[in-house]
Motif scaffolding. Structure first.
Motif, mmCIF file in Angstrom:
data_model
loop_
_atom_site.group_PDB
_atom_site.id
_atom_site.type_symbol
_atom_site.label_atom_id
_atom_site.label_comp_id
_atom_site.label_asym_id
_atom_site.label_seq_id
_atom_site.Cartn_x
_atom_site.Cartn_y
_atom_site.Cartn_z
ATOM 1 N N GLN A 53 2.100 1.658 -3.540
ATOM 2 C CA GLN A 53 1.144 2.354 -4.394
ATOM 3 C C GLN A 53 1.018 3.805 -4.089
ATOM 4 O O GLN A 53 0.922 4.517 -4.969
ATOM 5 C CB GLN A 53 -0.206 1.613 -4.326
ATOM 6 C CG GLN A 53 -0.112 0.145 -4.735
ATOM 7 C CD GLN A 53 -1.653 -0.509 -4.975
ATOM 8 O OE1 GLN A 53 -2.328 -0.234 -3.637
ATOM 9 N NE2 GLN A 53 -1.907 -1.189 -5.706
ATOM 10 N N VAL A 54 0.744 4.251 -2.927
ATOM 11 C CA VAL A 54 0.666 5.564 -2.591
ATOM 12 C C VAL A 54 1.867 6.593 -2.931
ATOM 13 O O VAL A 54 1.677 7.753 -3.332
ATOM 14 C CB VAL A 54 0.393 5.762 -0.953
ATOM 15 C CG1 VAL A 54 0.261 7.341 -0.593
ATOM 16 C CG2 VAL A 54 -1.114 5.141 -0.720
ATOM 17 N N THR A 55 3.019 5.845 -2.650
ATOM 18 C CA THR A 55 4.164 6.705 -2.930
ATOM 19 C C THR A 55 4.351 6.892 -4.352
ATOM 20 O O THR A 55 4.677 8.025 -4.721
ATOM 21 C CB THR A 55 5.494 5.779 -2.557
ATOM 22 O OG1 THR A 55 5.482 5.933 -1.000
ATOM 23 C CG2 THR A 55 6.718 6.500 -2.855
ATOM 24 N N MET A 85 0.740 -1.186 -0.101
ATOM 25 C CA MET A 85 -0.183 0.099 -0.171
ATOM 26 C C MET A 85 0.671 1.196 0.105
ATOM 27 O O MET A 85 0.674 2.268 -0.973
ATOM 28 C CB MET A 85 -0.893 0.132 0.974
ATOM 29 C CG MET A 85 -1.951 -1.103 1.161
ATOM 30 S SD MET A 85 -3.024 -0.942 -0.491
ATOM 31 C CE MET A 85 -3.876 0.551 -0.122
ATOM 32 N N TRP A 102 1.932 9.584 -5.269
ATOM 33 C CA TRP A 102 2.234 11.055 -4.959
ATOM 34 C C TRP A 102 3.524 11.414 -5.615
ATOM 35 O O TRP A 102 3.573 12.551 -6.260
ATOM 36 C CB TRP A 102 2.529 10.927 -3.296
ATOM 37 C CG TRP A 102 3.155 12.294 -2.873
ATOM 38 C CD1 TRP A 102 2.500 13.439 -2.536
ATOM 39 C CD2 TRP A 102 4.506 12.190 -2.603
ATOM 40 N NE1 TRP A 102 3.322 14.195 -1.919
ATOM 41 C CE2 TRP A 102 4.663 13.601 -2.078
ATOM 42 C CE3 TRP A 102 5.523 11.457 -2.488
ATOM 43 C CZ2 TRP A 102 6.052 14.317 -1.494
ATOM 44 C CZ3 TRP A 102 6.885 11.816 -2.154
ATOM 45 C CH2 TRP A 102 7.121 13.500 -1.654
#
Length: 147
Positions: free
Chosen positions: A18-20, A15, A23
């Motif tokens: 994915q977020v990194t 997760m 962003w």
């Protein structure tokens, strides 16, 4: 061998990955008008910030690398590019012959000040769905940096 997780959403590492990526894509887009990569921005603005908050004492490449948690060799390469762009100056440290002192030029100060506005605006937009929970996210991320 199978995963201990039943779903990718149970894996904090996946997760975070994915977020990194999402962003970083948003930040790359925000930095395009300034012709800066994300590592260039991080080092340029960090150098500016460190110099301003340390009474303009001599900031070395090693200190900058440690502050940003960036590899020393990568830091050196990125600083070389920033120097070619005229955004920073590197000069020998007055007392340590192995070290370089980094300072931000007037052009570097200007571009860093403009770019940080775009980056912070993108951060606000990206994390806006968290509302006040962004403070909790910051506390959790700070815990992880202390490893």
């Amino acid at each position: 061998m199978s995963s201990e997780f039943n779903s990718e959403k149970e894996s904090p590492g996946f997760m975070l990955w994915q977020v990194t990526n999402l962003w970083q894509k948003a930040i790359r887009t925000a930095l395009e008008p300034f012709e800066l990569t994300h590592p260039q921005f991080v080092l340029l603005f960090s150098c500016k910030w460190m110099n301003e908050h340390n009474d303009h004492t001599s900031i070395t490449q090693v200190q900058l690398a440690q502050y940003t948690q960036m590899d020393v060799n990568v830091t050196s390469q990125v600083l070389r590019t920033l120097e070619k762009k005229g955004y920073i100056e590197r000069r020998p440290h007055p007392t340590d012959s192995r070290a370089n002192v980094i300072s931000v030029t007037k052009a570097g100060d200007t571009i860093a000040s403009q770019a940080v506005q775009a980056v912070e605006a993108e951060d606000r937009a990206f994390f806006s769905s968290l509302g006040h929970e962004v403070e909790q996210l910051n506390r959790i991320l700070q815990q992880l940096t202390k490893r």
